[in-house]
Design a protein around this motif. Sequence first.
Motif, PDB file in Angstrom:
ATOM      1  N   LYS A 234       0.744  -1.178  -0.022  1.00 61.81           N
ATOM      2  CA  LYS A 234      -0.081   0.111  -0.132  1.00 61.81           C
ATOM      3  C   LYS A 234       0.865   1.302  -0.162  1.00 61.81           C
ATOM      4  CE  LYS A 234      -1.813  -1.320   3.730  1.00 61.81           C
ATOM      5  NZ  LYS A 234      -2.808  -1.423   5.015  1.00 61.81           N
ATOM      6  N   GLU A 235       1.928   1.339   0.636  1.00 62.01           N
ATOM      7  CA  GLU A 235       2.944   2.426   0.903  1.00 62.01           C
ATOM      8  C   GLU A 235       3.226   2.854  -0.588  1.00 62.01           C
ATOM      9  OE1 GLU A 235       5.838   1.374   3.236  1.00 62.01           O
ATOM     10  OE2 GLU A 235       4.850   1.554   5.026  1.00 62.01           O
ATOM     11  N   THR A 236       3.321   2.057  -1.563  1.00 58.38           N
ATOM     12  CA  THR A 236       4.032   2.391  -2.893  1.00 58.38           C
ATOM     13  C   THR A 236       3.066   2.348  -3.850  1.00 58.38           C
ATOM     14  OG1 THR A 236       5.150   0.489  -3.072  1.00 58.38           O
ATOM     15  CG2 THR A 236       6.275   2.324  -2.221  1.00 58.38           C
ATOM     16  N   GLN A 237       1.825   1.698  -3.559  1.00 60.25           N
ATOM     17  CA  GLN A 237       0.648   1.633  -4.476  1.00 60.25           C
ATOM     18  C   GLN A 237       1.236   0.726  -5.625  1.00 60.25           C
ATOM     19  OE1 GLN A 237      -0.892   5.551  -5.641  1.00 60.25           O
ATOM     20  NE2 GLN A 237      -2.967   4.261  -5.448  1.00 60.25           N
ATOM     21  N   ALA A 265      -3.738   4.045 -14.215  1.00 62.64           N
ATOM     22  CA  ALA A 265      -4.089   5.524 -14.407  1.00 62.64           C
ATOM     23  C   ALA A 265      -4.202   5.974 -13.094  1.00 62.64           C
ATOM     24  CB  ALA A 265      -5.522   5.639 -15.391  1.00 62.64           C
ATOM     25  N   GLU A 266      -4.569   5.359 -11.981  1.00 61.89           N
ATOM     26  CA  GLU A 266      -4.920   5.940 -10.759  1.00 61.89           C
ATOM     27  C   GLU A 266      -3.611   5.947  -9.978  1.00 61.89           C
ATOM     28  OE1 GLU A 266      -8.235   3.890  -9.025  1.00 61.89           O
ATOM     29  OE2 GLU A 266      -9.430   4.365 -10.553  1.00 61.89           O
ATOM     30  N   GLY A 267      -2.447   5.292 -10.394  1.00 60.82           N
ATOM     31  CA  GLY A 267      -1.203   5.291  -9.658  1.00 60.82           C
ATOM     32  C   GLY A 267      -0.556   4.143  -9.464  1.00 60.82           C
ATOM     33  N   TRP A 268      -1.285   2.931  -9.654  1.00 66.94           N
ATOM     34  CA  TRP A 268      -0.790   1.862  -9.384  1.00 66.94           C
ATOM     35  C   TRP A 268       0.166   1.145 -10.157  1.00 66.94           C
ATOM     36  CZ3 TRP A 268      -1.707  -1.048  -4.921  1.00 66.94           C
ATOM     37  CH2 TRP A 268      -2.600  -0.445  -3.908  1.00 66.94           C
ATOM     38  N   THR A 269       1.273   0.451  -9.515  1.00 62.86           N
ATOM     39  CA  THR A 269       2.199  -0.145 -10.398  1.00 62.86           C
ATOM     40  C   THR A 269       2.076  -1.764 -10.343  1.00 62.86           C
ATOM     41  OG1 THR A 269       3.838   1.399 -10.386  1.00 62.86           O
ATOM     42  CG2 THR A 269       4.826  -0.560 -10.700  1.00 62.86           C
ATOM     43  N   PHE A 270       2.062  -2.495 -11.326  1.00 61.61           N
ATOM     44  CA  PHE A 270       1.656  -3.801 -11.261  1.00 61.61           C
ATOM     45  C   PHE A 270       3.199  -4.723 -11.732  1.00 61.61           C
ATOM     46  CE2 PHE A 270      -2.450  -2.453 -11.574  1.00 61.61           C
ATOM     47  CZ  PHE A 270      -3.337  -3.433 -11.073  1.00 61.61           C
ATOM     48  N   VAL A 271       3.219  -5.762 -10.651  1.00 53.77           N
ATOM     49  CA  VAL A 271       4.193  -6.863 -10.849  1.00 53.77           C
ATOM     50  C   VAL A 271       3.467  -8.131 -11.129  1.00 53.77           C
ATOM     51  CG1 VAL A 271       6.255  -8.271 -10.215  1.00 53.77           C
ATOM     52  CG2 VAL A 271       6.087  -5.867  -9.751  1.00 53.77           C
ATOM     53  N   ILE A 272       3.481  -8.545 -12.451  1.00 47.83           N
ATOM     54  CA  ILE A 272       2.860  -9.831 -12.618  1.00 47.83           C
ATOM     55  C   ILE A 272       3.608 -11.274 -12.846  1.00 47.83           C
ATOM     56  CG2 ILE A 272       1.187 -11.029 -14.291  1.00 47.83           C
ATOM     57  CD1 ILE A 272       0.192  -8.493 -13.127  1.00 47.83           C
ATOM     58  N   VAL A 273       2.971 -12.205 -11.898  1.00 47.32           N
ATOM     59  CA  VAL A 273       3.799 -13.281 -11.518  1.00 47.32           C
ATOM     60  C   VAL A 273       3.098 -14.600 -12.388  1.00 47.32           C
ATOM     61  CG1 VAL A 273       4.829 -14.941 -10.109  1.00 47.32           C
ATOM     62  CG2 VAL A 273       4.978 -12.292  -9.389  1.00 47.32           C
ATOM     63  N   THR A 274       3.549 -15.360 -13.231  1.00 47.80           N
ATOM     64  CA  THR A 274       3.057 -16.377 -13.783  1.00 47.80           C
ATOM     65  C   THR A 274       3.400 -17.653 -13.361  1.00 47.80           C
ATOM     66  OG1 THR A 274       4.798 -16.754 -15.203  1.00 47.80           O
ATOM     67  CG2 THR A 274       3.035 -15.295 -16.073  1.00 47.80           C
ATOM     68  N   ALA A 275       2.975 -18.747 -13.425  1.00 45.52           N
ATOM     69  CA  ALA A 275       3.078 -20.094 -12.754  1.00 45.52           C
ATOM     70  C   ALA A 275       4.453 -20.359 -12.909  1.00 45.52           C
ATOM     71  CB  ALA A 275       2.063 -21.138 -13.257  1.00 45.52           C
TER      72      ALA A 275
END
Length: 321
Positions: A234-237, A265-275
């Motif tokens: 949460k601290e860094t979205q 667009a609301e400021g979140w960054t995503f890290v996607i982890v696959t199987a």
Amino acid sequence: MTTSINLNDVFRGSLARAHGHVTAAELRGPRFRRLFQDVYVPAHLPVTHELRCRAAALIVPREAVLTGRSAATVLGVELAKPYDPVEFVVPEAHRFGPIQGIHVRRTSVKSKESRPWNGIRIARPSRVALDLALRLSPRTVGWVRRLRIAVPDLDAFVRSGRVTVKQLRRAWRGRRNRGIRLARAALSLTDSRAESLPESELRVVLRVGGFDPEPQYSIVRNGREVARLDLALKETQTAIEYDGRWHRTRRNIRRDKARRRRLIAEGWTFVIVTAEKLATDYKKILEEVEQAQSRRASPDTSRRRMSRVFSARRASSSSGG
């Protein structure tokens, strides 16, 4: 062991032959399927892990206690696949096996930790949970790998409502079982909010790396949930999400992309982890999360994380990891 014979369920082949119900040739034929040595079932019955547990109960000592993933599955928490080994603990004085398809661990078991079940005994929930972690001892893999196996099992079992973390802490207090330090470490990481085993494993990877993600983080707008993230810093979205094979249908891919575009667009960054990524070196996952964090984190956040990393390493080394 039981002497009743029911050819419509699991049965001992030697007893059925001795009582004239079947011949050796019939047991070898298409009418029956052999599950274990001298244990058979009608061929038309679907093989489930619960069925194999009942079959194994016919040939283990009466003092054997069904536990671990097998007992959890019988209790409705499906942690074992149909042909996974059936898991028992047997008091030290009793020697049994080896039998292919049955995993036996000799250790002390208090009578109050189990109850009667199909002619043998089944562990009560607090003991089932303990053996979900102790089944990984003696150590054959490293500390982190064992936590990645134990914590998801505990998450799922606690999520079922059959036992609480508080009850487990109380039940495990003062125990000296081999592997108990690992079990307690796994319990400290347990969180019933996790909704899948891979998600739990990913959370363990992040915790070992010094991060403190919140599972199933809800994003609310005007009192209504508009999105839910598998894991969130949460601290860094920063959102870390597991994409299993279920996510790879065309419909789910479109939906996930639209949801993530909106949150980016609301400021979140995503890290996607696959199987596939989760199955490889977990340090690569931590590097990706670290890179995402470095673009967003304050110096204070980084210092707090490094403190947790060193703490996790000390815990690992001090416990034989």
